[in-house]
Design a protein around this motif. Structure first.
Motif, PDB file in Angstrom:
ATOM      1  N   LEU A  63      16.809-103.533 -23.780  1.00  0.00           N
ATOM      2  CA  LEU A  63      17.377-104.264 -25.116  1.00  0.00           C
ATOM      3  C   LEU A  63      16.644-103.240 -26.178  1.00  0.00           C
ATOM      4  O   LEU A  63      17.437-103.015 -27.075  1.00  0.00           O
ATOM      5  CB  LEU A  63      17.110-105.810 -25.028  1.00  0.00           C
ATOM      6  CG  LEU A  63      17.606-106.411 -26.337  1.00  0.00           C
ATOM      7  CD1 LEU A  63      19.077-106.288 -26.296  1.00  0.00           C
ATOM      8  CD2 LEU A  63      16.972-107.743 -26.712  1.00  0.00           C
ATOM      9  N   HIS A  64      15.423-103.082 -25.922  1.00  0.00           N
ATOM     10  CA  HIS A  64      14.715-102.384 -27.236  1.00  0.00           C
ATOM     11  C   HIS A  64      15.264-100.949 -27.233  1.00  0.00           C
ATOM     12  O   HIS A  64      15.556-100.546 -28.376  1.00  0.00           O
ATOM     13  CB  HIS A  64      13.377-102.251 -26.752  1.00  0.00           C
ATOM     14  CG  HIS A  64      12.217-101.786 -27.807  1.00  0.00           C
ATOM     15  ND1 HIS A  64      12.264-102.466 -29.039  1.00  0.00           N
ATOM     16  CD2 HIS A  64      11.617-100.659 -27.976  1.00  0.00           C
ATOM     17  CE1 HIS A  64      11.471-101.571 -29.926  1.00  0.00           C
ATOM     18  NE2 HIS A  64      11.134-100.525 -29.236  1.00  0.00           N
TER      19      HIS A  64
ATOM     20  N   TYR B 261      18.365-100.171 -26.197  1.00  0.00           N
ATOM     21  CA  TYR B 261      19.801-100.308 -26.598  1.00  0.00           C
ATOM     22  C   TYR B 261      19.803-100.359 -28.240  1.00  0.00           C
ATOM     23  O   TYR B 261      20.578 -99.814 -28.849  1.00  0.00           O
ATOM     24  CB  TYR B 261      20.530-101.413 -26.046  1.00  0.00           C
ATOM     25  CG  TYR B 261      21.688-101.751 -26.566  1.00  0.00           C
ATOM     26  CD1 TYR B 261      22.800-101.007 -26.120  1.00  0.00           C
ATOM     27  CD2 TYR B 261      21.999-102.747 -27.531  1.00  0.00           C
ATOM     28  CE1 TYR B 261      24.193-101.022 -26.729  1.00  0.00           C
ATOM     29  CE2 TYR B 261      23.139-102.926 -27.921  1.00  0.00           C
ATOM     30  CZ  TYR B 261      24.271-102.301 -27.539  1.00  0.00           C
ATOM     31  OH  TYR B 261      25.725-102.453 -27.912  1.00  0.00           O
ATOM     32  N   ARG B 262      18.902-101.181 -28.763  1.00  0.00           N
ATOM     33  CA  ARG B 262      18.756-101.285 -30.354  1.00  0.00           C
ATOM     34  C   ARG B 262      18.623-100.003 -30.672  1.00  0.00           C
ATOM     35  O   ARG B 262      19.264 -99.905 -31.920  1.00  0.00           O
ATOM     36  CB  ARG B 262      17.784-102.456 -30.596  1.00  0.00           C
ATOM     37  CG  ARG B 262      18.207-103.841 -30.126  1.00  0.00           C
ATOM     38  CD  ARG B 262      17.170-104.775 -30.639  1.00  0.00           C
ATOM     39  NE  ARG B 262      17.563-106.236 -30.643  1.00  0.00           N
ATOM     40  CZ  ARG B 262      16.968-107.089 -30.308  1.00  0.00           C
ATOM     41  NH1 ARG B 262      15.424-106.939 -30.175  1.00  0.00           N
ATOM     42  NH2 ARG B 262      17.343-108.449 -29.837  1.00  0.00           N
ATOM     43  N   TYR B 263      17.662 -99.398 -30.488  1.00  0.00           N
ATOM     44  CA  TYR B 263      17.583 -97.878 -31.106  1.00  0.00           C
ATOM     45  C   TYR B 263      18.742 -97.041 -31.004  1.00  0.00           C
ATOM     46  O   TYR B 263      18.990 -96.188 -31.950  1.00  0.00           O
ATOM     47  CB  TYR B 263      16.111 -97.304 -30.595  1.00  0.00           C
ATOM     48  CG  TYR B 263      14.976 -97.956 -31.351  1.00  0.00           C
ATOM     49  CD1 TYR B 263      14.611 -97.757 -32.570  1.00  0.00           C
ATOM     50  CD2 TYR B 263      14.012 -98.757 -30.813  1.00  0.00           C
ATOM     51  CE1 TYR B 263      13.501 -98.103 -33.237  1.00  0.00           C
ATOM     52  CE2 TYR B 263      12.977 -99.332 -31.278  1.00  0.00           C
ATOM     53  CZ  TYR B 263      12.563 -99.027 -32.664  1.00  0.00           C
ATOM     54  OH  TYR B 263      11.506 -99.448 -33.212  1.00  0.00           O
TER      55      TYR B 263
ATOM     56  N   ILE C 116      21.829 -97.965 -30.867  1.00  0.00           N
ATOM     57  CA  ILE C 116      22.803 -98.239 -31.571  1.00  0.00           C
ATOM     58  C   ILE C 116      22.322 -97.781 -33.292  1.00  0.00           C
ATOM     59  O   ILE C 116      23.284 -97.528 -33.866  1.00  0.00           O
ATOM     60  CB  ILE C 116      23.017 -99.932 -31.606  1.00  0.00           C
ATOM     61  CG1 ILE C 116      23.552-100.030 -30.276  1.00  0.00           C
ATOM     62  CG2 ILE C 116      23.758-100.428 -32.889  1.00  0.00           C
ATOM     63  CD1 ILE C 116      24.893 -99.505 -30.198  1.00  0.00           C
ATOM     64  N   TYR C 117      20.997 -97.955 -33.681  1.00  0.00           N
ATOM     65  CA  TYR C 117      20.768 -97.884 -34.898  1.00  0.00           C
ATOM     66  C   TYR C 117      20.952 -96.213 -34.903  1.00  0.00           C
ATOM     67  O   TYR C 117      21.533 -95.663 -36.092  1.00  0.00           O
ATOM     68  CB  TYR C 117      19.108 -97.940 -35.119  1.00  0.00           C
ATOM     69  CG  TYR C 117      18.851 -99.475 -35.223  1.00  0.00           C
ATOM     70  CD1 TYR C 117      19.701-100.400 -35.625  1.00  0.00           C
ATOM     71  CD2 TYR C 117      17.407 -99.746 -34.663  1.00  0.00           C
ATOM     72  CE1 TYR C 117      19.483-101.886 -35.475  1.00  0.00           C
ATOM     73  CE2 TYR C 117      17.206-101.116 -34.649  1.00  0.00           C
ATOM     74  CZ  TYR C 117      18.168-102.148 -35.098  1.00  0.00           C
ATOM     75  OH  TYR C 117      17.719-103.265 -34.961  1.00  0.00           O
TER      76      TYR C 117
END
Length: 163
Positions: A137-138, A140-142, A144-145
């Motif tokens: 998840l971590h 994935y978030r980066y 997306i950013y």
């Protein structure tokens, strides 16, 4: 035997009422067929995996299926099944060109890697399967950013040169 319920939100009914007033019926029908085929693709995959479906929810922003918890890799496969079945409508494009076009647009749009769309579910499922739930998840978030930053830069450059 499945005892899943179907929930239709009021927003969807309002949205469809406006569509019926403003858009020709053949376009609405083509879009609905493409949407139903897409969701049926997910449902077929869930049934083949012998998972329980709790409900099908229909909202103005789209449809989604509530089901029993599953491993991340299975969520990715189920997410891919909708667009892949939708792309199968391209084989009937000679007879249903507008439906095939909607299915293609819907499939490509749904495969964008943004959660909760199918592409985001696939990418997140892969990352969680490889790196574990939290680290996946971590990452994935980066991702997306960075992707949003890239899209923003490209949009800014296009605005500078083409407006």
């Amino acid at each position: 035997m499945y005892k899943a319920s179907i929930h239709i939100q009021p927003g969807f009914l309002i949205y469809m009422s406006l569509c019926i007033i403003l858009i020709p019926a053949r376009i609405i029908l083509a879009w609905l067929i493409a949407s139903v085929v897409h969701e049926v693709g997910h449902i077929i995959c869930i049934i083949f995996m012998k998972k329980e479906i709790y409900s099908l929810n229909i909202k103005a922003s789209g449809m989604y299926i509530e089901m029993e918890p599953i491993p991340h890799w299975q969520e990715g496969i189920i997410a891919l099944s909708g667009p892949l079945i939708g792309f199968s409508l391209l084989f009937v494009s000679k007879y249903m060109p507008m439906t095939a076009l909607f299915a293609m647009i819907q499939g490509v749009y749904n495969l964008l890697p943004f959660y909760p769309m199918d592409g985001g579910r696939v990418l997140l499922g892969i990352l969680r399967s490889v790196f574990g739930s939290e680290k996946g998840l971590h990452i994935y978030r980066y991702f997306i950013y960075v992707l949003i930053l890239i899209f923003s830069i490209v949009a800014f450059i296009l605005l500078l040169f083409y407006v």
